[in-house]
Write an enzyme that holds these catalytic residues in place. Structure first.
Site, PDB file in Angstrom:
ATOM      1  CE1 TYR A  34      -4.090   1.953   0.612  1.00 53.13           C
ATOM      2  CE2 TYR A  34      -2.761   3.136   2.221  1.00 53.13           C
ATOM      3  CZ  TYR A  34      -3.907   3.031   1.454  1.00 53.13           C
ATOM      4  OH  TYR A  34      -4.869   4.013   1.517  1.00 53.13           O
ATOM      5  CE  LYS A  39      -3.726   4.795  -1.691  1.00 57.31           C
ATOM      6  NZ  LYS A  39      -4.785   5.316  -2.592  1.00 57.31           N
TER       7      LYS A  39
END
Length: 247
Positions: free
Chosen positions: A156, A160
């Site tokens: 993640y 991001k």
């Protein structure tokens, strides 16, 4: 209050959480909204109903934006329905949290595919329309995890962080045609994605001492999407995190 009447917005992952709040917020100021969903058809239709019941215009469109054909179809169906696209909010995302040593390649890839590749695919598809219009506002949802890292979220955080680099590059590429590209980095927001976390431990690291609300993130996105004062802002990352990250 400024108006987005006659403007058209796409919100990916718009059926719940931050995405749903963004769709409702943009509709409140007059935007016609395409609410994208992958599987939550009922939830997306519920958001559309809230908008139409309030006198706005909205449609629910199914697409897995990690897939090129789906992303292209989402953009084209919106254009066919409303005639133009002025705002794209790349919000769709998932988590597959675990420590690196236990992370399966498929869990890495699934998060990269949706959270990063999906942003690329939708932005590429919509930019062709915005370039012809010589206008547009693109807002990509990143995360404080992409700025500071977070144990158990290597996939993640990497996705991001990639969104931030992508945002800055595309902002430079599209600026000459009147298109702005910015990112919003939420911290810990009270949504389904954070409902299982140990909030009392997390709140210790938030100076404001609480989780944020989806509406607080949506307000920043609405500003970037439509406020005339945001016309001279591009390539920036806006933290909505209660003070967790202070550069």
């Amino acid at each position: 209050m400024y108006s987005l009447a006659e403007k058209v917005a796409i919100v990916t992952g718009g059926s719940r959480g931050i995405g749903a709040s963004v769709a409702l917020s943009l509709a409140e100021v007059g935007a016609k909204v395409a609410v994208n969903y992958a599987r939550s058809a009922d939830a997306a239709e519920a958001i559309v109903k809230k908008i139409t019941d309030a006198g706005g215009e909205a449609i629910a469109l199914q697409a897995d934006v990690s897939q090129a054909e789906d992303a292209d179809r989402l953009i084209q169906q919106t254009k066919e329905k409303f005639g133009r696209i002025d705002i794209l909010v790349n919000n769709a995302g998932i988590t597959r949290d675990t420590l690196l040593i236990r992370m399966k390649p498929e869990d890495w890839q699934a998060v990269i595919d949706l959270n990063l590749t999906g942003v690329f695919l939708c932005t590429k598809a919509v930019s062709k329309i915005m370039l012809k219009q010589k206008s547009g506002r693109i807002i990509n949802i990143t995360s404080v995890a992409g700025l500071m890292g977070n144990p158990g979220q290597a996939n993640y955080s990497a996705a991001k962080a990639g969104v931030i680099g992508f945002t800055k590059t595309v902002a430079k590429e599209l600026a000459s045609r009147g298109i702005t590209v910015n990112a919003v980095a939420p911290g810990f927001i009270a949504t389904d994605m954070t409902s299982n976390l140990k909030s009392e431990e997390i709140i210790k690291f938030i100076p404001l001492g609480r989780y944020g609300q989806p509406e607080e993130v949506a307000g920043t996105i609405r500003f970037l999407a439509g406020d005339p004062a945001a016309a001279y802002i591009t390539g920036q990352v806006f933290n909505v995190d209660g003070g967790m990250v202070m550069a």
